[in-house]
Design a protein around this motif. Structure first.
Motif, PDB file in Angstrom:
ATOM      1  N   PRO A 218       0.822  -1.215   0.000  1.00 43.09           N
ATOM      2  CA  PRO A 218       0.000   0.000   0.000  1.00 43.09           C
ATOM      3  C   PRO A 218       0.859   1.269   0.000  1.00 43.09           C
ATOM      4  O   PRO A 218       1.873   1.355   0.691  1.00 43.09           O
ATOM      5  N   ILE A 219       0.426   2.253  -0.779  1.00 45.21           N
ATOM      6  CA  ILE A 219       1.145   3.511  -0.880  1.00 45.21           C
ATOM      7  C   ILE A 219       0.967   4.325   0.400  1.00 45.21           C
ATOM      8  O   ILE A 219      -0.095   4.320   1.011  1.00 45.21           O
ATOM      9  N   GLY A 220       2.014   5.044   0.783  1.00 45.39           N
ATOM     10  CA  GLY A 220       1.931   5.901   1.962  1.00 45.39           C
ATOM     11  C   GLY A 220       3.291   6.142   2.558  1.00 45.39           C
ATOM     12  O   GLY A 220       4.322   5.750   2.003  1.00 45.39           O
ATOM     13  N   THR A 221       3.318   6.808   3.707  1.00 46.81           N
ATOM     14  CA  THR A 221       4.550   7.066   4.436  1.00 46.81           C
ATOM     15  C   THR A 221       4.666   6.068   5.581  1.00 46.81           C
ATOM     16  O   THR A 221       3.707   5.845   6.327  1.00 46.81           O
ATOM     17  N   TYR A 222       5.836   5.468   5.702  1.00 44.07           N
ATOM     18  CA  TYR A 222       6.085   4.477   6.744  1.00 44.07           C
ATOM     19  C   TYR A 222       7.230   4.970   7.627  1.00 44.07           C
ATOM     20  O   TYR A 222       8.171   5.604   7.146  1.00 44.07           O
ATOM     21  N   GLN A 223       7.150   4.655   8.905  1.00 47.51           N
ATOM     22  CA  GLN A 223       8.237   5.069   9.784  1.00 47.51           C
ATOM     23  C   GLN A 223       8.328   4.172  11.009  1.00 47.51           C
ATOM     24  O   GLN A 223       7.399   3.445  11.350  1.00 47.51           O
ATOM     25  N   THR A 224       9.484   4.234  11.648  1.00 51.62           N
ATOM     26  CA  THR A 224       9.697   3.608  12.946  1.00 51.62           C
ATOM     27  C   THR A 224      10.751   4.423  13.677  1.00 51.62           C
ATOM     28  O   THR A 224      11.343   5.346  13.119  1.00 51.62           O
ATOM     29  N   VAL A 225      10.979   4.096  14.933  1.00 51.10           N
ATOM     30  CA  VAL A 225      12.042   4.723  15.726  1.00 51.10           C
ATOM     31  C   VAL A 225      13.038   3.645  16.112  1.00 51.10           C
ATOM     32  O   VAL A 225      12.648   2.585  16.621  1.00 51.10           O
ATOM     33  N   VAL A 226      14.306   3.899  15.844  1.00 53.50           N
ATOM     34  CA  VAL A 226      15.379   2.997  16.243  1.00 53.50           C
ATOM     35  C   VAL A 226      16.152   3.653  17.376  1.00 53.50           C
ATOM     36  O   VAL A 226      16.566   4.811  17.264  1.00 53.50           O
ATOM     37  N   THR A 227      16.315   2.934  18.462  1.00 56.06           N
ATOM     38  CA  THR A 227      17.020   3.461  19.641  1.00 56.06           C
ATOM     39  C   THR A 227      18.356   2.758  19.808  1.00 56.06           C
ATOM     40  O   THR A 227      18.420   1.525  19.816  1.00 56.06           O
ATOM     41  N   TYR A 228      19.415   3.548  19.955  1.00 53.19           N
ATOM     42  CA  TYR A 228      20.744   3.023  20.255  1.00 53.19           C
ATOM     43  C   TYR A 228      21.076   3.372  21.709  1.00 53.19           C
ATOM     44  O   TYR A 228      20.872   4.506  22.148  1.00 53.19           O
ATOM     45  N   THR A 229      21.599   2.400  22.436  1.00 58.21           N
ATOM     46  CA  THR A 229      22.016   2.616  23.822  1.00 58.21           C
ATOM     47  C   THR A 229      23.495   2.323  23.945  1.00 58.21           C
ATOM     48  O   THR A 229      23.941   1.207  23.665  1.00 58.21           O
ATOM     49  N   ALA A 230      24.269   3.321  24.359  1.00 56.97           N
ATOM     50  CA  ALA A 230      25.723   3.185  24.505  1.00 56.97           C
ATOM     51  C   ALA A 230      26.078   3.114  25.981  1.00 56.97           C
ATOM     52  O   ALA A 230      25.647   3.968  26.768  1.00 56.97           O
ATOM     53  N   ILE A 231      26.858   2.108  26.374  1.00 61.55           N
ATOM     54  CA  ILE A 231      27.193   1.886  27.778  1.00 61.55           C
ATOM     55  C   ILE A 231      28.698   1.656  27.915  1.00 61.55           C
ATOM     56  O   ILE A 231      29.264   0.825  27.198  1.00 61.55           O
ATOM     57  N   PRO A 232      29.389   2.369  28.820  1.00 66.25           N
ATOM     58  CA  PRO A 232      30.809   2.103  29.046  1.00 66.25           C
ATOM     59  C   PRO A 232      31.019   0.763  29.724  1.00 66.25           C
ATOM     60  O   PRO A 232      30.128   0.247  30.415  1.00 66.25           O
ATOM     61  N   GLY A 233      32.206   0.196  29.535  1.00 65.58           N
ATOM     62  CA  GLY A 233      32.464  -1.158  30.059  1.00 65.58           C
ATOM     63  C   GLY A 233      32.683  -1.213  31.554  1.00 65.58           C
ATOM     64  O   GLY A 233      32.266  -2.147  32.217  1.00 65.58           O
ATOM     65  N   PHE A 234      33.420  -0.226  32.116  1.00 68.64           N
ATOM     66  CA  PHE A 234      33.800  -0.267  33.537  1.00 68.64           C
ATOM     67  C   PHE A 234      34.419  -1.608  33.877  1.00 68.64           C
ATOM     68  O   PHE A 234      34.045  -2.254  34.830  1.00 68.64           O
TER      69      PHE A 234
END
Length: 237
Positions: free
Chosen positions: A221-237
């Motif tokens: 189907p024609i139209g606009t499609y979207q999503t949100v991609v989340t990146y999480t960055a964590i230090p190693g410690f």
């Protein structure tokens, strides 16, 4: 010929664990990480450089199954720098033509010094979703034969439809064999676990280039499609 407008919105979260200690205050002073010791500071000579804290209560590294505690001011010195940057928060794949791949790229940059490395994980809020008819989506790719959120697969056939990503760089998972190998994003709406897309145990300045890719059939189907991609960055410690 049908065309589909597709927008991918990308956001990130940089997450650093918080270390807590007593802060002592009065109307006249404020002591952060309050401690009494005999001597401390930075010392150096022609052949050495030294930082020390003498007399601090219970310094050292302590551990048990599932946890490590590094106690003492000396463990603060190596915590030099941690940063995470993406070059754009709006990734647009433009107008999609059936049976023709559309791609767009985004760059992730991580600096981790004195923190025992880092990891970056990612997930999507849901598959690419029609902005009006939300029950309509573009499914996550299965690649030419099979791929998933945990395993990349070759995706070259324009008869195979969906949405996926490739990532290149020194610290990416080994299943991204080359630029033709893609994965699905872990799908939060299906309770899938976010997956690591970059990681290292070393002090590093690292770059990862994410390639987003979509392909649709003539019946989409024609139209606009979207999503949100989340990146999480964590230090190693």
């Amino acid at each position: 010929m049908k065309r589909i407008s597709l927008v991918v919105l990308v956001v990130f979260l940089s997450c650093v664990p918080i270390a807590k200690a007593d802060t002592m205050t009065s109307p006249a002073y404020r002591l952060i990480f309050g401690n009494f010791n005999m001597t401390s500071g930075r010392k150096s000579g022609a052949t050495f450089s030294l930082t020390d804290t003498v007399g601090q209560t219970a310094p050292g590294q302590f551990g048990s199954t599932g946890s490590i505690v590094k106690s003492g001011f000396q463990y603060l010195y190596p915590f030099e720098e941690f940063s995470f940057r993406v070059d754009t928060l709006d990734v647009n794949l433009g107008q999609l033509t059936p049976n023709i791949f559309a791609t767009a790229t985004q760059t992730l940059e991580v600096t981790s010094k004195g923190l025992g490395g880092y990891s970056v994980s990612a997930f999507e809020e849901h598959p690419l979703q029609h902005t009006v008819t939300t029950a309509t989506n573009i499914a996550d790719t299965l690649c030419d034969v099979i791929c998933s959120e945990t395993l990349a697969g070759s995706w070259n056939a324009t008869s195979r439809f969906g949405f996926g990503f490739n990532i290149s760089g020194a610290d990416v998972p080994a299943d991204f064999v080359n630029a033709s190998y893609f994965r699905q994003f872990a799908d939060q709406s299906a309770s899938e676990t976010p997956q690591v897309v970059m990681s290292s145990t070393l002090d590093t300045n690292a770059t990862g280039v994410v390639t987003y890719k979509a392909n649709v059939s003539s019946t989409q189907p024609i139209g606009t499609y979207q999503t949100v991609v989340t990146y999480t960055a964590i230090p190693g410690f």
